[in-house]
Design an enzyme around this catalytic site. Structure first.
Site, PDB file in Angstrom:
ATOM      1  N   HIS A 122      -9.635  -4.420  11.587  1.00  0.00           N
ATOM      2  CA  HIS A 122     -10.332  -4.256  10.309  1.00  0.00           C
ATOM      3  C   HIS A 122     -11.603  -3.415  10.429  1.00  0.00           C
ATOM      4  O   HIS A 122     -12.459  -3.481   9.554  1.00  0.00           O
ATOM      5  CB  HIS A 122     -10.714  -5.617   9.720  1.00  0.00           C
TER       6      HIS A 122
ATOM      7  N   GLU B 182       0.803  -1.223   0.000  1.00  0.00           N
ATOM      8  CA  GLU B 182       0.000   0.000   0.000  1.00  0.00           C
ATOM      9  C   GLU B 182       0.833   1.270   0.000  1.00  0.00           C
ATOM     10  O   GLU B 182       0.525   2.230  -0.709  1.00  0.00           O
ATOM     11  CB  GLU B 182      -0.947   0.019   1.206  1.00  0.00           C
TER      12      GLU B 182
HETATM   13  C1  LIG Z   1      -1.899  -4.186   4.689  1.00  0.00           C
HETATM   14  C2  LIG Z   1      -2.969  -5.102   4.240  1.00  0.00           C
HETATM   15  N1  LIG Z   1      -3.372  -5.063   2.952  1.00  0.00           N
HETATM   16  C3  LIG Z   1      -4.338  -5.881   2.510  1.00  0.00           C
HETATM   17  C4  LIG Z   1      -4.934  -6.774   3.367  1.00  0.00           C
HETATM   18  C5  LIG Z   1      -6.025  -7.696   2.856  1.00  0.00           C
HETATM   19  N2  LIG Z   1      -5.484  -9.053   2.733  1.00  0.00           N
HETATM   20  C6  LIG Z   1      -5.630  -9.930   3.723  1.00  0.00           C
HETATM   21  S1  LIG Z   1      -4.853 -11.340   3.415  1.00  0.00           S
HETATM   22  C7  LIG Z   1      -4.314 -10.838   1.911  1.00  0.00           C
HETATM   23  C8  LIG Z   1      -3.502 -11.758   1.079  1.00  0.00           C
HETATM   24  C9  LIG Z   1      -2.220 -12.138   1.737  1.00  0.00           C
HETATM   25  O1  LIG Z   1      -1.628 -13.206   1.081  1.00  0.00           O
HETATM   26  P1  LIG Z   1      -0.352 -13.965   1.611  1.00  0.00           P
HETATM   27  O2  LIG Z   1       0.575 -13.011   2.263  1.00  0.00           O
HETATM   28  O3  LIG Z   1       0.169 -14.768   0.508  1.00  0.00           O
HETATM   29  O4  LIG Z   1      -0.900 -14.903   2.792  1.00  0.00           O
HETATM   30  P2  LIG Z   1      -1.954 -16.110   2.692  1.00  0.00           P
HETATM   31  O5  LIG Z   1      -3.296 -15.486   2.838  1.00  0.00           O
HETATM   32  O6  LIG Z   1      -1.756 -16.801   1.417  1.00  0.00           O
HETATM   33  O7  LIG Z   1      -1.660 -16.955   3.887  1.00  0.00           O
HETATM   34  C10 LIG Z   1      -4.763  -9.541   1.670  1.00  0.00           C
HETATM   35  C11 LIG Z   1      -4.514  -8.781   0.452  1.00  0.00           C
HETATM   36  C12 LIG Z   1      -4.511  -6.762   4.716  1.00  0.00           C
HETATM   37  N3  LIG Z   1      -5.068  -7.566   5.632  1.00  0.00           N
HETATM   38  N4  LIG Z   1      -3.536  -5.942   5.122  1.00  0.00           N
END
Ligand SMILES: Cc1ncc(C[n+]2csc(CCOP(=O)(O)OP(=O)(O)O)c2C)c(N)n1
Ligand SMILES: [Mg+2]
Lengths: 470, 352
Positions: A272, A203
């Site tokens: 959140h 972000e």
């Molecule tokens: C700073 C931030 N941006 C966006 C999100 C929304 N979000 C939650 S999980 C996620 C994907 C994360 O993927 P990854 O790091 O690969 O972990 P996984 O879910 O595959 O375990 C996103 C975009 C968030 N929680 N925090």
């Protein structure tokens, strides 16, 4: 022993769905993890996995059935040692097509108050009903169409992207996934990946990149999956986007829109669930918009995209699925910085924005039944704040209640109360009352969440207190 | 495996290619005892059964908000936990149920928290994404992608400061590995030789975005190379391989050599969260991993082939684990919602 397979919910706000497909038939052996069926709502499709082992005893709901309520048994699995036994009688399972008492034909994002384990007594309003006053400038006889807030936002972006090819949309999951909350549905298809861009989860980086692109003559729309994640980008929004025009003596322009859902959704807990309206409202150099209705969302987002300044555009996830009347016009623009009287009244004024407008309107209905006639103002824009509309209303009613979902300290209500004190002190017949979230991080537990967030009941009580009723 | 190829990602199972530095600390391959294998199996199975149940309870409305299941990734936490010592610290993202169970947290307390009940680890106030256990050295459950990475680095800083020999496992996802604060952490960790193992759980997707669509360097174990942090790619579907890599990494830290990175190649079977329709990948891709690379099946094969247990014994174990999960559910259903007074507690610590 037999095990009922229940119709699952795809999301915390789903009430019913279509049972699209069965992947197994009666008599099939099943192990946990097997995909046994597919269910659908208008927004998503998902597979149902077996959690238990055994044999598919009976399929209760045939494939293709629509309107199946969450938690209704859809099949019965028999444990292995029951193989060959007759399927159990189903007398205690409600027949598939027997309608449970439905509340209304709710959009998919129904307020969680309607859900099992929901968090408070219904505070929903029929969103279309209370939109009594139209925007003054709307030409008489303008046709209306019913749109969800989600569709209105998408239409606003699409229209502006057609009009100006320097406008582009950037953010996490905005393109191929069509938006985490499906706001950018169809945009990738129409505008290609040159202008609808999936970003990595970064972000601070992509917000700063957006600011640079705006300096470079483009008009970025930066979507935050939710505004909670914009905290990662706070520095670029405030130190770069908001201040550069001033610091450059007017040489640099930063026409950018930062948009996405803001405020509490349902049960997503402290990290959140925050209302950032007061945070951004604090900052000179930004304009801050937080619409309630679909029409305002559309008209204001279009104006925001054309505005030469950095704009923070705060949406609300729970409002996305709500339907409103939206004018059918070639170019429906609304002025930034104008509040709207959404209900006229004489006894007290309620000022609200975003989802709080819903609480205010519900409270107004309740109070009307008790002979209290309140005026409701939807702020729509928080910076610049339309003091004039508020003051004019106070001059009529003499009493003010503010409603917001964030915290009291240094909140929008605090700002409004101060302005009213400064500019309309002599008109006040009672101290201003503020309704807001409790002064704690938002808890997860359903009962605590309900206690923490404001609702229509709190607004009713506050209006009564400023009217000295009871 | 056309589906996976179409997606452009490497398979979850790949040969390790440890960096030179990591290879240097590679211990000689230890054999796996019967007791270890059986423990791995039952620990992984507990996570799987727990998560399946959580998914079901979510569908019934008993769990709300966001709920991210760990199914498919069990070998990572179980193997890593077996590689560390009592007192070492763990923290991760919102996809945390498996980590908590592996840390030895009580399934009852985790389930009660998922349901927002009084007996949950956070007394109902944190929910699925935000749980902690001071007793088990589990430092959360973090809802903001990437935020746990500097925090884990800071725990390691405190360990070095106190010279207590403890190591911090900081888990994060492939998506999180693009957050800026990860690199700020890497730099400080190497600069100050902090005892932190960065465990990147590369399950190939961040929500609907595949690694390839979000990362210019898709070999995430190389992400520390600009900071001189050694990295190793690990078959995250093989619990034994995970433990071995974990032991090397923890030793590296305990020897005072600074941070290491382990990239766990793994896979999430379910959607990102419960409301994810998972249209970004094919059913065949998921099915293929489940059928051919499942970590629990692989462990089971090892056990039966070695003659450590037969099918009946493992079935019995499964029954016992199901009973533990069922008990956790019963316990949680009977646990009341938090007392309304709890709304206002724990905001600030009292000043004595
Ligand atoms: C700073 C931030 N941006 C966006 C999100 C929304 N979000 C939650 S999980 C996620 C994907 C994360 O993927 P990854 O790091 O690969 O972990 P996984 O879910 O595959 O375990 C996103 C975009 C968030 N929680 N925090
Ligand atoms: Mg991932």
């Amino acid at each position: 022993m037999s095990i009922d397979v229940l119709m699952p919910a795809l999301s915390p706000t789903m009430e019913e769905g279509t049972l699209a497909k069965w992947y197994v038939k009666e008599g099939d052996k099943i192990t946990s993890g097997d995909v046994i069926a597919e269910i659908e709502t208008d927004k998503a499709t998902m597979e149902v996995e077996a959690v238990d082992e055994g044999v598919m005893g009976k399929i209760l709901i045939p494939a293709g059935s629509e309107g199946i309520k969450v938690n209704v048994p859809i099949a019965v699995i028999l444990e292995e040692n029951e193989e060959g036994k007759a399927a159990p009688t189903l007398s205690n399972a409600p027949p598939a097509n027997e309608k449970e008492p439905t509340l209304q034909d709710a959009p998919e994002d129904v307020p969680e108050s309607l859900l099992p384990g929901g968090r408070r007594a219904a505070v929903t309003v029929d969103a279309q009903a209370p939109q009594t006053l139209s925007d003054p400038d709307l030409p008489a006889g303008t046709a209306m169409q019913t749109l969800t807030v989600r569709e209105a936002l998408r239409d606003a972006m699409a229209e502006e992207m057609r009009r100006d090819d320097t406008v582009f949309l950037m953010g996490e999951e905005v393109a191929q996934y069509q938006g985490a909350y499906k706001v950018s549905q169809g945009l990738l298809e129409e505008f290609t990946d040159k202008r609808v861009i999936d970003t990595p989860i970064t972000e601070h980086g992509f917000s700063g990149l957006g600011v640079g692109a705006a300096f470079g003559g483009l008009r970025p729309i930066v979507e935050f999956m939710t505004f909670n994640f914009a905290m990662q980008a706070m520095d670029q929004i405030i130190n770069s986007a908001a201040k550069t025009r001033y610091m450059s003596g007017g040489q640099m322009s930063c026409p950018i829109v930062f948009r996405g859902p803001n405020g509490a959704a349902s049960r997503v807990a402290a990290q959140h669930s925050q209302d950032y309206a007061p945070w951004y409202s604090h900052v000179p150099g930004l304009k801050v918009i937080a619409p309630y209705s679909a029409a305002d969302a559309k008209g204001l987002l279009k104006s925001a995209i054309r505005d030469p300044n950095p704009i923070v555009f705060l949406e609300n996830e729970i409002l996305y699925g709500q339907k409103f009347e939206v004018p059918v016009m070639d170019d429906f623009l609304l002025p930034i910085g104008k509040a709207k009287v959404v209900r006229a009244g004489t006894d007290a004024t309620i000022v609200a924005y975003s989802r709080s407008v819903e609480y205010a309107l519900t409270a107004a209905e309740t109070l009307a039944g008790e002979g209290v006639d309140v005026e409701v103002i939807d702020l729509r824009t928080l910076r610049p704040l339309d003091s004039a509309t508020i003051i004019a209303s106070i001059q009529k009613t003499g009493r003010l209640v503010t409603v917001e979902e964030g915290w009291l300290q240094c909140g929008i209500g605090a700002e409004i109360a101060t302005r009213v004190m400064e500019q309309a002190f002599d008109y006040l017949d009672a101290p201003v009352a503020r309704v807001a979230q409790q002064d704690v991080p938002l808890p997860y537990a359903a009962n605590l969440e309900a206690l923490s967030l404001p609702g229509a009941g709190d607004v009713v009580a506050a209006v009564k207190s400023v009217c000295y009723i009871e | 495996m056309a589906a996976s190829k179409a997606n452009g990602n490497t398979q979850p199972v790949k040969k390790k290619s440890p960096s030179k530095k990591a290879a240097a600390v590679k211990a000689k391959k230890s054999t796996v005892s019967k007791a270890d294998l059986l423990k791995f199996y039952s620990d992984m199975l507990l996570i799987r059964r727990f998560e399946e149940k959580a998914g079901q309870l979510y569908g019934m409305g008993l769990i709300g908000g966001f709920c991210h299941l760990y199914i498919g990734q069990e070998a990572v936490v179980v193997g890593m936990q077996a590689a560390i010592e009592e007192g070492d610290q763990v923290l991760t993202s919102y996809r945390d149920h498996g980590h908590m169970l592996a840390c030895g947290m009580d399934p009852k307390g985790v389930m009660a928290e998922l349901m927002g009940r009084r007996d949950g680890y956070s007394r109902g106030k944190g929910g699925s994404m935000h749980m902690f256990s001071a007793e088990k050295n589990f430092y959360g459950g973090h809802g903001i992608v990437g935020a746990q990475v500097p925090i884990g680095t800071g725990l390691a800083f405190s360990n070095k400061f106190k010279n207590n020999g403890r190591v911090t496992l900081t888990y994060f996802g492939d998506g999180a590995s693009n957050q800026g604060q990860v690199y700020e952490s890497f730099n400080m960790a190497e600069l100050w030789s902090l005892p932190v193992v960065y465990v990147i759980e590369n399950n190939q997707y961040a929500m609907g975005t595949s690694v390839k669509r979000a990362s210019s360097e898709t070999h995430l174990y190389r992400r520390g190379s600009g900071f001189r942090i050694p990295g190793e790619e690990v078959d995250g579907m093989d619990v034994v391989a995970v433990r071995e890599a974990g032991r090397r990494a923890a030793k590296w830290c305990r020897d005072g050599k600074g941070p290491t990175i382990l990239e766990m190649k793994t896979y999430r079977y379910r959607g990102h969260s419960m409301s994810d329709p998972a249209k970004y990948r094919t059913r065949e891709e998921v099915q293929d991993v489940r059928e051919h690379y499942d970590p629990i099946d692989a462990c089971k094969r090892r056990i039966t082939q070695a003659g450590y247990a037969n099918d009946d014994a493992l079935k019995k174990l499964d029954k016992e684990i199901k009973a533990i999960v069922a008990e956790a559910v019963e316990f949680s259903k009977n646990s009341p919602e938090p007392d309304p007074e709890e709304l206002y507690t724990d905001v600030l610590a009292a000043v004595s």
